[in-house]
Design an enzyme around this catalytic site. Structure first.
Site, mmCIF file in Angstrom:
data_model
loop_
_atom_site.group_PDB
_atom_site.id
_atom_site.type_symbol
_atom_site.label_atom_id
_atom_site.label_comp_id
_atom_site.label_asym_id
_atom_site.label_seq_id
_atom_site.Cartn_x
_atom_site.Cartn_y
_atom_site.Cartn_z
ATOM 1 N N HIS B 192 0.864 -1.184 0.000
ATOM 2 C CA HIS B 192 0.000 0.000 0.000
ATOM 3 C C HIS B 192 0.897 1.228 0.000
ATOM 4 O O HIS B 192 1.837 1.308 0.787
ATOM 5 C CB HIS B 192 -0.924 0.010 1.214
ATOM 6 C CG HIS B 192 -1.909 1.149 1.189
ATOM 7 N ND1 HIS B 192 -3.006 1.150 0.363
ATOM 8 C CD2 HIS B 192 -1.930 2.335 1.839
ATOM 9 C CE1 HIS B 192 -3.675 2.278 0.526
ATOM 10 N NE2 HIS B 192 -3.040 3.022 1.408
ATOM 11 N N GLY B 201 -7.104 3.512 1.531
ATOM 12 C CA GLY B 201 -7.955 3.625 0.350
ATOM 13 C C GLY B 201 -7.251 4.184 -0.860
ATOM 14 O O GLY B 201 -6.036 4.057 -0.998
ATOM 15 N N LEU B 227 -10.226 -3.790 4.075
ATOM 16 C CA LEU B 227 -9.291 -3.113 3.180
ATOM 17 C C LEU B 227 -8.178 -2.380 3.925
ATOM 18 O O LEU B 227 -8.444 -1.577 4.813
ATOM 19 C CB LEU B 227 -10.061 -2.115 2.303
ATOM 20 C CG LEU B 227 -9.243 -1.422 1.202
ATOM 21 C CD1 LEU B 227 -8.804 -2.400 0.139
ATOM 22 C CD2 LEU B 227 -10.029 -0.269 0.601
ATOM 23 N N ASP B 228 -6.924 -2.651 3.555
ATOM 24 C CA ASP B 228 -5.749 -1.947 4.089
ATOM 25 C C ASP B 228 -5.619 -2.083 5.605
ATOM 26 O O ASP B 228 -5.014 -1.236 6.262
ATOM 27 C CB ASP B 228 -5.785 -0.456 3.718
ATOM 28 C CG ASP B 228 -5.737 -0.245 2.214
ATOM 29 O OD1 ASP B 228 -5.212 -1.129 1.513
ATOM 30 O OD2 ASP B 228 -6.201 0.800 1.741
ATOM 31 N N ASP B 229 -6.185 -3.146 6.155
ATOM 32 C CA ASP B 229 -6.182 -3.299 7.609
ATOM 33 C C ASP B 229 -5.406 -4.532 8.079
ATOM 34 O O ASP B 229 -5.322 -4.808 9.269
ATOM 35 C CB ASP B 229 -7.636 -3.386 8.105
ATOM 36 C CG ASP B 229 -7.710 -3.364 9.619
ATOM 37 O OD1 ASP B 229 -7.156 -2.406 10.202
ATOM 38 O OD2 ASP B 229 -8.279 -4.291 10.211
#
Lengths: 284, 284, 284, 284
Positions: B192, B201, B227-229
């Protein structure tokens, strides 16, 4: 340290700006030491910092404004001029943790921070001894939900009494009211112990530990009415690993906070920070 | 590279763990090269990585499990053993940006990443040439809102056909479905392009530019259903200033992404990453 | 990328320099985007870089010199002007290690390095395939103690034939002769795999390992007649520990070398590097 | 802070070392918190650090040695055991610059450095006030070429009188004699204000400025009989540019020196540093 003047400018972008300003300094016999500009092409905004040697410069500080007005008006400038030798009057707010305060006082005394510190305000008495060592008045004003309004009134009275130019929150653990902040717009600097915008709010090291990040950070920023959202002046990070317990994070964090806050304060004092929108440009 | 074995253990913390494991390796005539442990005192969880020289070790890989069972059961261990010389089969997913893919392929070919790469999957044809240079099958599977379900079915079929062990999303710009992710739990690594949890995001560099941060970051992490966690493996940052336009951020970001992703992948391949809760412990 | 001009100036320090130059650009209807100066007060030397938008600028490149001469002479300037859109012709020298070459070629092809690469010269054939992928002529010229003179003659012939402006030594493991270096003064950039001036000469990672340093470094610099002593353009370091064997140092070093060399080359290509004495000023 | 024991071992590499040591701790009912080892394969040397919780451990400190002897002899170990709660007695030597002294005293008082500081020795009176604030005896012993022998005799007498375990040279500007150093082998830590081995000797920032490096460094190391050549404990660097005058280098350097020295001292105090050859292994 040389006797220099610093001129800070913010205006709509237009041709001839650099030429007009540098020509003005030259015509008054100033030797330019540094110029920095930044153009935000999206906003069409031009920012500039010019520093010149006062040796030979033929305008006294009080004569600068009248002489510079015609240029300033032509280009619709917001501007201010400062003497490098000016020493602003800085108040420090602190709670119980003393590492940032100790660092600021040491740097001020050693000449690294060009300011006076005539006043320390705290909601606790813990840092009193430290203030005494540096012979700086230390005023304890307890703050609670109930007395907050009165406490801030007393703080403001003291700030005015001591003719304070800039306030530094050195791990001061109280949220300032909107009314208070409006009294010192763009003149309150805070240290937040995370890499903003990650971990806004309380106990950021605990949040960082919980999330399992591999770096922790610190952020110095101007205080605005939205918590932890003001223009960022400086940030830095340190590497951590699973070998670091929460206590180690706090310790590494303290070293970060000291460095990041003192850099932010120094750049502000040296007139290196220009604001536009919710951002800063730092000319270093 | 030496012929070594790596044993990874996760279990409730108890006395005698290090002694029992190292004694087991010693009794089978293995020379321990590294041991690393981490105890999460809050959760009472013990994590361990032991690496020993296979030279002289008297258990063949297939005989390890039966021999180790009694210790594993006594301590309620989750464990796995791997041979350093094993080379997992890795698939790379990519969209249009090729910098992370190019970096991974170069490192794999130069021997830095100990894996096979039998398959590259993309929703675009842009990186085809690069795949050809390294003689790796490159399959284009366009993805749209409408065909997403079918596209993922085809991807999964290919992954099974090529016996893929681990998936790397090298700036793959599609969000994977929960069903897909469940097929490869803790075996999908994503890059990311921000310092998570800041700027979750889309378009994180744009968000960073907007907020006026002084450092940009990149994060490699396991993909989970949020998401992205997912658990963070590695992060790093680079300094930026007002002199960096958005394009410069993107360029500095690319260098960060390559380094942060390749480190995360390498540590996974070398069996250095242990998961617990939503965190990783990386034994380097 | 904007169509801009860059003017680089080096001259004795004097009042009115910034004003005269910026006024010149303004009078010819150029919009200044950046100015940077540096004054070495000890040497009384003034260095400046000005970049302006060519849009509306009323001097064609060939008309600049005649128009600027009177200012240049008045201030005794050494100066040159370059168009941002100019793309210098760069030759890369390489031996067996291909990581720096691969990195430079990738960055050139992706648009990050604004140059042509019409020629790669090597004393080995190892990197031939890589050159073919990028369709760049790759000439093998073996070098030995005996044939060195002839080899360099052939290299120089090729450089002239391809009208080379700048040479990059991308881990080229031969020492160039004084005669060769004099043909391209301040136009040969080398990557040295240590933090100069520590570990001059051969096998710097071995020297670093032996000394027990906690950081390893890399340095990009202009080549002068004294080995590893030329003006430094860029340096960076990476942390190591006892867990890093010599092979790990070499691997971490490769990542450093790529980044440090490519930054140095990019800044040179963008006309950001000014030389004075044995130092550089890099205007970034 | 937990009540723990730390065992440090250095011996020839052999199978069964980790098993024997961890089994010993386990049999005496100790819960191992950390183990770290390093094997220097070239020298065939094995280094280990084990830390266990004393809670439940059935050997009193004075009983450890007799119980451990048989293992120690079997493996030809050099070893020592320390209690985490032990607080060594540290003397600080200082000259005129007070930044490192101020930093050490602050960290000791805040609990970050687990030691007593019963003595400060200086060849100047400049730092007297600072010592008084922390209520630490400050003895001025002027040093000149002529009286050096007598001055060191007096220093040694004071060190013995205060039962000093470790000496820290906090920017002490005198070179210690070989005789003095031999009295405290591997127990004198110095901060050198450069990235060693670059810029050995006097005025390293001036040397760095002259050479035009892009990073400056600091190094904490054990003092040996060869100047600036002892085993390195820690190093770090900071970025500089042409905008930094010599004074700025000195200021950035001070921040580096404080951090690098205090880390080195802390790791020594926490028994994390093992010496072999002219190198250190730091188990953090």
């Amino acid at each position: 340290m040389k006797n220099t003047s610093v001129l800070l400018i913010s205006c709509p972008d237009r041709k001839g700006l650099v030429a007009s300003v540098s020509d003005f300094v030259f015509k008054h016999n100033g030797n330019i030491l540094h110029t920095d500009e930044h153009t935000d092409t999206e906003l069409g905004r031009f920012l500039m910092r010019v520093e010149w040697d006062n040796d030979g410069f033929d305008l006294a500080p009080q004569d600068f404004a009248p002489a510079f007005t015609s240029i300033a008006e032509r280009f619709e400038m917001q501007w201010r001029v400062a003497q490098r030798n000016d020493r602003p009057r800085m108040a420090v707010f602190v709670s119980k943790y003393d590492h940032c305060l100790a660092d600021l006082l040491y740097r001020q005394q050693s000449g690294e921070l060009a300011c006076y510190i005539p006043l320390i305000i705290s909601n606790h008495s813990d840092c009193q001894k430290l203030a005494e060592f540096y012979r700086i008045p230390y005023v304890v004003i307890p703050v609670s939900k109930e007395n907050k309004h009165h406490a801030e009134a007393e703080q403001l009275r003291l700030l005015r009494e001591h003719k304070i130019d800039i306030i530094v929150l050195a791990r001061y653990m109280q949220v300032l009211s909107t009314e208070f902040i409006r009294e010192y717009p763009s003149r309150i600097i805070n240290i937040h112990h995370s890499f903003l915008p990650a971990f806004v709010g309380a106990r950021p090291y605990h949040q960082a530990f919980e999330r399992g990040v591999k770096l922790i950070g610190a952020t110095s920023h101007y205080v605005t009415e939205v918590l932890d959202d003001g223009p960022i002046i400086e940030q830095d990070v340190a590497r951590i690993s699973h070998r670091d317990a929460l206590d180690d994070l706090l310790q590494k964090g303290r070293d970060l906070e000291k460095v990041v806050l003192s850099r932010g304060v120094r750049w502000h004092l040296e007139n290196r920070v220009l604001l536009y929108g919710n951002k800063t440009v730092v000319f270093v």
